[in-house]
Design a protein around this motif. Structure first.
Motif, PDB file in Angstrom:
ATOM      1  N   ILE A 103       0.834  -1.208   0.000  1.00  0.00           N
ATOM      2  CA  ILE A 103       0.000   0.000   0.000  1.00  0.00           C
ATOM      3  C   ILE A 103       0.869   1.259   0.000  1.00  0.00           C
ATOM      4  N   GLU A 104       1.996   1.212   0.715  1.00  0.00           N
ATOM      5  CA  GLU A 104       2.914   2.369   0.658  1.00  0.00           C
ATOM      6  C   GLU A 104       3.394   2.608  -0.773  1.00  0.00           C
ATOM      7  N   HIS A 105       3.572   1.525  -1.504  1.00  0.00           N
ATOM      8  CA  HIS A 105       4.116   1.666  -2.866  1.00  0.00           C
ATOM      9  C   HIS A 105       3.072   2.097  -3.886  1.00  0.00           C
ATOM     10  N   ILE A 106       1.803   1.845  -3.599  1.00  0.00           N
ATOM     11  CA  ILE A 106       0.782   2.294  -4.572  1.00  0.00           C
ATOM     12  C   ILE A 106       0.262   3.692  -4.252  1.00  0.00           C
ATOM     13  N   SER A 107       0.516   4.167  -3.053  1.00  0.00           N
ATOM     14  CA  SER A 107      -0.002   5.492  -2.673  1.00  0.00           C
ATOM     15  C   SER A 107       0.992   6.562  -3.108  1.00  0.00           C
ATOM     16  N   VAL A 108       0.913   6.908  -4.380  1.00  0.00           N
ATOM     17  CA  VAL A 108       1.888   7.844  -4.952  1.00  0.00           C
ATOM     18  C   VAL A 108       1.169   9.080  -5.480  1.00  0.00           C
ATOM     19  N   ASN A 109       1.527  10.203  -4.889  1.00  0.00           N
ATOM     20  CA  ASN A 109       0.970  11.486  -5.313  1.00  0.00           C
ATOM     21  C   ASN A 109       1.407  11.759  -6.757  1.00  0.00           C
ATOM     22  N   GLY A 110       0.433  11.871  -7.643  1.00  0.00           N
ATOM     23  CA  GLY A 110       0.758  12.099  -9.055  1.00  0.00           C
ATOM     24  C   GLY A 110       0.510  10.866  -9.907  1.00  0.00           C
ATOM     25  N   VAL A 111       0.320   9.706  -9.270  1.00  0.00           N
ATOM     26  CA  VAL A 111       0.013   8.488 -10.043  1.00  0.00           C
ATOM     27  C   VAL A 111      -1.367   7.951  -9.653  1.00  0.00           C
ATOM     28  N   THR A 112      -1.560   7.661  -8.395  1.00  0.00           N
ATOM     29  CA  THR A 112      -2.857   7.107  -7.974  1.00  0.00           C
ATOM     30  C   THR A 112      -3.765   8.155  -7.321  1.00  0.00           C
ATOM     31  N   PHE A 113      -3.180   9.247  -6.866  1.00  0.00           N
ATOM     32  CA  PHE A 113      -4.001  10.313  -6.272  1.00  0.00           C
ATOM     33  C   PHE A 113      -3.274  11.643  -6.398  1.00  0.00           C
ATOM     34  N   ALA A 114      -4.031  12.706  -6.155  1.00  0.00           N
ATOM     35  CA  ALA A 114      -3.422  14.040  -6.095  1.00  0.00           C
ATOM     36  C   ALA A 114      -4.245  14.870  -5.121  1.00  0.00           C
ATOM     37  N   GLY A 116      -6.269  18.268  -4.309  1.00  0.00           N
ATOM     38  CA  GLY A 116      -6.917  19.400  -4.979  1.00  0.00           C
ATOM     39  C   GLY A 116      -6.548  20.697  -4.292  1.00  0.00           C
ATOM     40  N   GLU A 117      -7.069  21.790  -4.842  1.00  0.00           N
ATOM     41  CA  GLU A 117      -6.740  23.105  -4.266  1.00  0.00           C
ATOM     42  C   GLU A 117      -7.282  23.254  -2.855  1.00  0.00           C
ATOM     43  N   ASP A 118      -8.334  22.506  -2.563  1.00  0.00           N
ATOM     44  CA  ASP A 118      -8.906  22.563  -1.208  1.00  0.00           C
ATOM     45  C   ASP A 118      -8.132  21.666  -0.229  1.00  0.00           C
ATOM     46  N   GLY A 119      -7.060  21.033  -0.721  1.00  0.00           N
ATOM     47  CA  GLY A 119      -6.242  20.197   0.156  1.00  0.00           C
ATOM     48  C   GLY A 119      -6.742  18.774   0.284  1.00  0.00           C
ATOM     49  N   ARG A 120      -7.843  18.485  -0.380  1.00  0.00           N
ATOM     50  CA  ARG A 120      -8.385  17.120  -0.272  1.00  0.00           C
ATOM     51  C   ARG A 120      -7.835  16.237  -1.381  1.00  0.00           C
ATOM     52  N   PRO A 121      -7.584  14.965  -1.049  1.00  0.00           N
ATOM     53  CA  PRO A 121      -7.087  14.059  -2.088  1.00  0.00           C
ATOM     54  C   PRO A 121      -8.219  13.570  -2.994  1.00  0.00           C
ATOM     55  N   HIS A 122      -7.858  13.282  -4.228  1.00  0.00           N
ATOM     56  CA  HIS A 122      -8.800  12.635  -5.149  1.00  0.00           C
ATOM     57  C   HIS A 122      -8.028  11.628  -5.995  1.00  0.00           C
ATOM     58  N   GLY A 123      -8.757  10.651  -6.519  1.00  0.00           N
ATOM     59  CA  GLY A 123      -8.112   9.588  -7.281  1.00  0.00           C
ATOM     60  C   GLY A 123      -7.696  10.031  -8.668  1.00  0.00           C
ATOM     61  N   LEU A 124      -6.590   9.489  -9.152  1.00  0.00           N
ATOM     62  CA  LEU A 124      -6.145   9.735 -10.528  1.00  0.00           C
ATOM     63  C   LEU A 124      -6.274   8.478 -11.387  1.00  0.00           C
ATOM     64  N   GLY A 125      -6.466   7.337 -10.745  1.00  0.00           N
ATOM     65  CA  GLY A 125      -6.517   6.083 -11.483  1.00  0.00           C
ATOM     66  C   GLY A 125      -7.925   5.740 -11.944  1.00  0.00           C
ATOM     67  N   LYS A 126      -8.037   4.550 -12.531  1.00  0.00           N
ATOM     68  CA  LYS A 126      -9.325   4.107 -13.079  1.00  0.00           C
ATOM     69  C   LYS A 126     -10.147   3.338 -12.050  1.00  0.00           C
ATOM     70  N   GLY A 127      -9.579   3.085 -10.898  1.00  0.00           N
ATOM     71  CA  GLY A 127     -10.202   2.188  -9.918  1.00  0.00           C
ATOM     72  C   GLY A 127     -11.584   2.611  -9.468  1.00  0.00           C
ATOM     73  N   GLU A 128     -12.513   1.659  -9.533  1.00  0.00           N
ATOM     74  CA  GLU A 128     -13.882   1.904  -9.075  1.00  0.00           C
ATOM     75  C   GLU A 128     -14.275   0.924  -7.989  1.00  0.00           C
ATOM     76  N   ARG A 129     -13.852  -0.338  -8.196  1.00  0.00           N
ATOM     77  CA  ARG A 129     -14.369  -1.383  -7.312  1.00  0.00           C
ATOM     78  C   ARG A 129     -13.234  -2.125  -6.606  1.00  0.00           C
ATOM     79  N   LEU A 130     -13.413  -2.262  -5.278  1.00  0.00           N
ATOM     80  CA  LEU A 130     -12.530  -3.119  -4.485  1.00  0.00           C
ATOM     81  C   LEU A 130     -13.345  -4.309  -3.999  1.00  0.00           C
ATOM     82  N   PHE A 131     -12.802  -5.495  -4.215  1.00  0.00           N
ATOM     83  CA  PHE A 131     -13.428  -6.693  -3.644  1.00  0.00           C
ATOM     84  C   PHE A 131     -12.384  -7.358  -2.772  1.00  0.00           C
ATOM     85  N   TYR A 132     -12.666  -7.400  -1.477  1.00  0.00           N
ATOM     86  CA  TYR A 132     -11.692  -7.860  -0.488  1.00  0.00           C
ATOM     87  C   TYR A 132     -12.116  -9.227   0.035  1.00  0.00           C
ATOM     88  N   ILE A 133     -11.192 -10.169  -0.006  1.00  0.00           N
ATOM     89  CA  ILE A 133     -11.505 -11.550   0.393  1.00  0.00           C
ATOM     90  C   ILE A 133     -10.573 -11.948   1.527  1.00  0.00           C
TER      91      ILE A 133
END
Ligand SMILES: Cc1cc2nc3c(=O)[nH]c(=O)nc-3n(C[C@H](O)[C@H](O)[C@H](O)COP(=O)(O)O)c2cc1C
Length: 197
Positions: A103-114, A116-133
């Motif tokens: 998770i440390e390696h996927i949490s990259v500012n500029g690749v998976t998230f960025a 915004g001007e309000d300081g809140r993070p938003h996603g940059l990737g295509k991910g919509e669904r997580l299925f956890y088993i």
């Protein structure tokens, strides 16, 4: 459609969690026959926690917006997946540390998230669904900390909107009908996948 299976089933094919993951992948293949499914077996990767030197190097490259270094390969792969399936046994109320390192390696500012001007993070990737088993040796009750943590991270930082899990519990409880528990979990996950919109 890109699907990424993040396999953190440390015991490999002997893992009960892995058995459920294989059933999930079979169901997903039937539902999306044209999808590209990639499997990342964390046990076979050299994934270490970030240390002072790797963090400094990563920060410098992030600052330059240079993501060509192989250290960003996990984040880039993750960003390309619409559906992410994570399989991980229930360890210490959560999951194996290997998944936390990933998770440390996927949490990259500029690749998976960025941010915004309000300081809140938003996603940059295509991910919509997580299925956890997961499977747990005892009862999980309201302490599904692994899923809860991933849900918080992926929905708040990476734009995921559909996040769900399936768990089989009490797999190590002597006298418990473990096979039945696993079969019920498999039936639930197959039904959930069939009902994905
Ligand atoms: C290192 C380790 C930590 C564990 N921690 C927990 C725990 O906190 N709670 C629990 O109910 N079971 C715990 N278990 C038991 C596993 O959750 C259980 O055996 C699970 O089904 C393992 O899945 P697997 O067959 O996919 O490896 C732990 C097992 C190991 C090896």
């Amino acid at each position: 459609m890109n699907i990424l299976f993040v396999n953190c089933c440390i015991r490999g094919e002997a893992s009960r969690t892995m058995g459920l993951c294989r059933a999930a992948l079979e169901e997903i293949r039937a539902k999306y026959p044209d999808a590209a499914i990639q499997e990342l077996c964390l046990d076979q990767e050299e994934i270490c926690p970030l240390h002072s030197d790797t963090l400094a190097r990563r920060n410098a490259l992030e600052h330059q917006k240079d993501f060509s270094d192989p250290m960003f390969r996990y984040a880039q792969q993750f960003a390309e997946a619409e559906i992410v399936v994570v399989g991980a046994p229930y360890w210490e109320y959560q999951f194996p540390a290997l998944l936390r390192c990933y998770i440390e390696h996927i949490s990259v500012n500029g690749v998976t998230f960025a941010y915004g001007e309000d300081g809140r993070p938003h996603g940059l990737g295509k991910g919509e669904r997580l299925f956890y088993i997961t499977t747990a040796g005892g009862p999980i009750l309201d302490r599904n900390c692994g899923f809860d943590y991933l849900k918080t991270l992926l929905s708040n930082m990476m734009g995921f909107t559909k996040l769900d899990y399936v768990a089989a519990e009490c797999t190590d409880v002597i006298g418990y009908p473990v096979e039945e528990e696993l079969q019920k979990a498999e039936a639930r996950l197959r039904e959930q996948i069939r009902n994905w919109d």
